[in-house]
Each structure stands twice: as structure tokens, then as C-alpha cells.
Design a protein around this motif. Structure first.
Motif, PDB file in Angstrom:
ATOM      1  N   ASP A  70     -12.772  27.965-122.095  1.00  0.00           N
ATOM      2  CA  ASP A  70     -12.705  26.685-121.386  1.00  0.00           C
ATOM      3  C   ASP A  70     -12.780  26.821-119.868  1.00  0.00           C
ATOM      4  O   ASP A  70     -13.411  26.017-119.200  1.00  0.00           O
ATOM      5  CB  ASP A  70     -11.422  25.936-121.742  1.00  0.00           C
ATOM      6  CG  ASP A  70     -11.493  25.286-123.104  1.00  0.00           C
ATOM      7  OD1 ASP A  70     -12.605  25.188-123.664  1.00  0.00           O
ATOM      8  OD2 ASP A  70     -10.431  24.873-123.608  1.00  0.00           O
ATOM      9  N   ASP A  71     -12.120  27.822-119.306  1.00  0.00           N
ATOM     10  CA  ASP A  71     -12.060  27.956-117.852  1.00  0.00           C
ATOM     11  C   ASP A  71     -13.216  28.762-117.262  1.00  0.00           C
ATOM     12  O   ASP A  71     -13.288  28.931-116.049  1.00  0.00           O
ATOM     13  CB  ASP A  71     -10.734  28.598-117.428  1.00  0.00           C
ATOM     14  CG  ASP A  71      -9.552  27.678-117.682  1.00  0.00           C
ATOM     15  OD1 ASP A  71      -9.736  26.452-117.600  1.00  0.00           O
ATOM     16  OD2 ASP A  71      -8.455  28.177-117.964  1.00  0.00           O
ATOM     17  N   ASP A  72     -14.126  29.260-118.093  1.00  0.00           N
ATOM     18  CA  ASP A  72     -15.271  30.012-117.583  1.00  0.00           C
ATOM     19  C   ASP A  72     -16.159  29.101-116.736  1.00  0.00           C
ATOM     20  O   ASP A  72     -16.380  27.936-117.068  1.00  0.00           O
ATOM     21  CB  ASP A  72     -16.125  30.576-118.726  1.00  0.00           C
ATOM     22  CG  ASP A  72     -15.493  31.773-119.404  1.00  0.00           C
ATOM     23  OD1 ASP A  72     -14.486  32.296-118.878  1.00  0.00           O
ATOM     24  OD2 ASP A  72     -15.991  32.177-120.459  1.00  0.00           O
ATOM     25  N   GLU A  73     -16.649  29.639-115.639  1.00  0.00           N
ATOM     26  CA  GLU A  73     -17.584  28.919-114.789  1.00  0.00           C
ATOM     27  C   GLU A  73     -18.991  29.280-115.247  1.00  0.00           C
ATOM     28  O   GLU A  73     -19.349  30.450-115.315  1.00  0.00           O
ATOM     29  CB  GLU A  73     -17.380  29.317-113.324  1.00  0.00           C
ATOM     30  CG  GLU A  73     -18.104  28.464-112.335  1.00  0.00           C
ATOM     31  CD  GLU A  73     -17.479  27.096-112.141  1.00  0.00           C
ATOM     32  OE1 GLU A  73     -18.182  26.214-111.655  1.00  0.00           O
ATOM     33  OE2 GLU A  73     -16.306  26.903-112.493  1.00  0.00           O
ATOM     34  N   SER A 132     -23.017  24.448-110.802  1.00  0.00           N
ATOM     35  CA  SER A 132     -22.092  25.218-111.630  1.00  0.00           C
ATOM     36  C   SER A 132     -21.066  24.270-112.229  1.00  0.00           C
ATOM     37  O   SER A 132     -20.722  23.248-111.631  1.00  0.00           O
ATOM     38  CB  SER A 132     -21.371  26.270-110.786  1.00  0.00           C
ATOM     39  OG  SER A 132     -22.280  27.221-110.321  1.00  0.00           O
ATOM     40  N   SER A 133     -20.578  24.616-113.407  1.00  0.00           N
ATOM     41  CA  SER A 133     -19.635  23.737-114.081  1.00  0.00           C
ATOM     42  C   SER A 133     -18.721  24.550-114.992  1.00  0.00           C
ATOM     43  O   SER A 133     -19.102  25.621-115.460  1.00  0.00           O
ATOM     44  CB  SER A 133     -20.401  22.706-114.905  1.00  0.00           C
ATOM     45  OG  SER A 133     -19.533  21.773-115.482  1.00  0.00           O
ATOM     46  N   GLU A 134     -17.532  24.027-115.240  1.00  0.00           N
ATOM     47  CA  GLU A 134     -16.617  24.682-116.174  1.00  0.00           C
ATOM     48  C   GLU A 134     -17.116  24.490-117.595  1.00  0.00           C
ATOM     49  O   GLU A 134     -17.694  23.456-117.932  1.00  0.00           O
ATOM     50  CB  GLU A 134     -15.215  24.084-116.060  1.00  0.00           C
ATOM     51  CG  GLU A 134     -14.464  24.513-114.831  1.00  0.00           C
ATOM     52  CD  GLU A 134     -13.032  24.002-114.836  1.00  0.00           C
ATOM     53  OE1 GLU A 134     -12.712  23.082-115.611  1.00  0.00           O
ATOM     54  OE2 GLU A 134     -12.237  24.531-114.052  1.00  0.00           O
ATOM     55  N   ALA A 135     -16.874  25.478-118.427  1.00  0.00           N
ATOM     56  CA  ALA A 135     -17.334  25.447-119.814  1.00  0.00           C
ATOM     57  C   ALA A 135     -16.781  24.245-120.572  1.00  0.00           C
ATOM     58  O   ALA A 135     -17.482  23.658-121.393  1.00  0.00           O
ATOM     59  CB  ALA A 135     -16.962  26.738-120.521  1.00  0.00           C
ATOM     60  N   ARG A 136     -15.550  23.848-120.301  1.00  0.00           N
ATOM     61  CA  ARG A 136     -14.971  22.700-121.025  1.00  0.00           C
ATOM     62  C   ARG A 136     -15.750  21.423-120.731  1.00  0.00           C
ATOM     63  O   ARG A 136     -15.929  20.581-121.589  1.00  0.00           O
ATOM     64  CB  ARG A 136     -13.486  22.540-120.738  1.00  0.00           C
ATOM     65  CG  ARG A 136     -13.138  21.934-119.411  1.00  0.00           C
ATOM     66  CD  ARG A 136     -11.662  21.533-119.279  1.00  0.00           C
ATOM     67  NE  ARG A 136     -10.748  22.600-119.580  1.00  0.00           N
ATOM     68  CZ  ARG A 136     -10.216  23.423-118.681  1.00  0.00           C
ATOM     69  NH1 ARG A 136     -10.517  23.264-117.409  1.00  0.00           N
ATOM     70  NH2 ARG A 136      -9.388  24.360-119.029  1.00  0.00           N
ATOM     71  N   ARG A 137     -16.260  21.279-119.505  1.00  0.00           N
ATOM     72  CA  ARG A 137     -17.057  20.090-119.157  1.00  0.00           C
ATOM     73  C   ARG A 137     -18.416  20.119-119.833  1.00  0.00           C
ATOM     74  O   ARG A 137     -18.928  19.090-120.273  1.00  0.00           O
ATOM     75  CB  ARG A 137     -17.224  19.988-117.639  1.00  0.00           C
ATOM     76  CG  ARG A 137     -15.898  19.699-116.926  1.00  0.00           C
ATOM     77  CD  ARG A 137     -16.092  19.426-115.469  1.00  0.00           C
ATOM     78  NE  ARG A 137     -16.885  18.201-115.330  1.00  0.00           N
ATOM     79  CZ  ARG A 137     -17.588  17.896-114.255  1.00  0.00           C
ATOM     80  NH1 ARG A 137     -17.624  18.709-113.229  1.00  0.00           N
ATOM     81  NH2 ARG A 137     -18.276  16.777-114.200  1.00  0.00           N
TER      82      ARG A 137
END
Length: 71
Positions: A48-51, A6-11
Motif C-alpha cells: 500500500d505505501d509503495d510509491e 508518481s502515486s502511492e500503490a493504494r491510490r
């Protein structure tokens, strides 16, 4: 087990930009249309903060060429 963590949308967006995608346009809100030579446009619709989970990351990769080893 999935090879995608899993990763943050900004990444994820940062990784897409590093592999050659660029923002073509952004509508109001979180929808960004990305473009890359040789690929159809891709709509990236996350805040941006969505996982983003492994299954969705796999779907994004299928349409964008993203790999688990990309930053």
C-alpha cells in the motif's frame, strides 16, 4: 515529461477498482490477482505505501486500461 505523476500503490489500486477491476484472489503478501470482464487477469504486486513512478504507472495502464484522468 510523462503525463503520469508518481502515486502511492493504494491510490492506484483504488482507481483500478473504480474502473471495474476486482480482486480475484490474494496470495500471502502483496500480490493480488485482479480480474475484469474482457481483460486478462493482472497481478498487482505492490504494498500500500509503495510509491509507483511514472514509468511503472504507464506499464500498468497499458495492461489495465487505466488513464491519467481516472481517480
Amino acid at each position: 515529461m510523462s503525463q503520469w505523476p508518481s502515486s502511492e500503490a493504494r491510490r492506484v489500486l483504488a482507481a483500478l477498482l473504480q474502473i471495474g477491476w476486482s480482486v480475484k484472489r490474494q496470495s500471502r503478501g502483496s500480490h493480488q490477482v485482479l480480474e475484469r470482464v474482457g481483460w486478462p487477469d493482472y497481478v498487482f504486486a505492490f504494498h500500500d505505501d509503495d510509491e509507483i513512478g511514472p514509468r511503472m504507472l504507464s506499464r500498468i495502464a497499458k495492461h489495465t486500461g487505466l488513464t491519467p484522468g481516472d481517480p
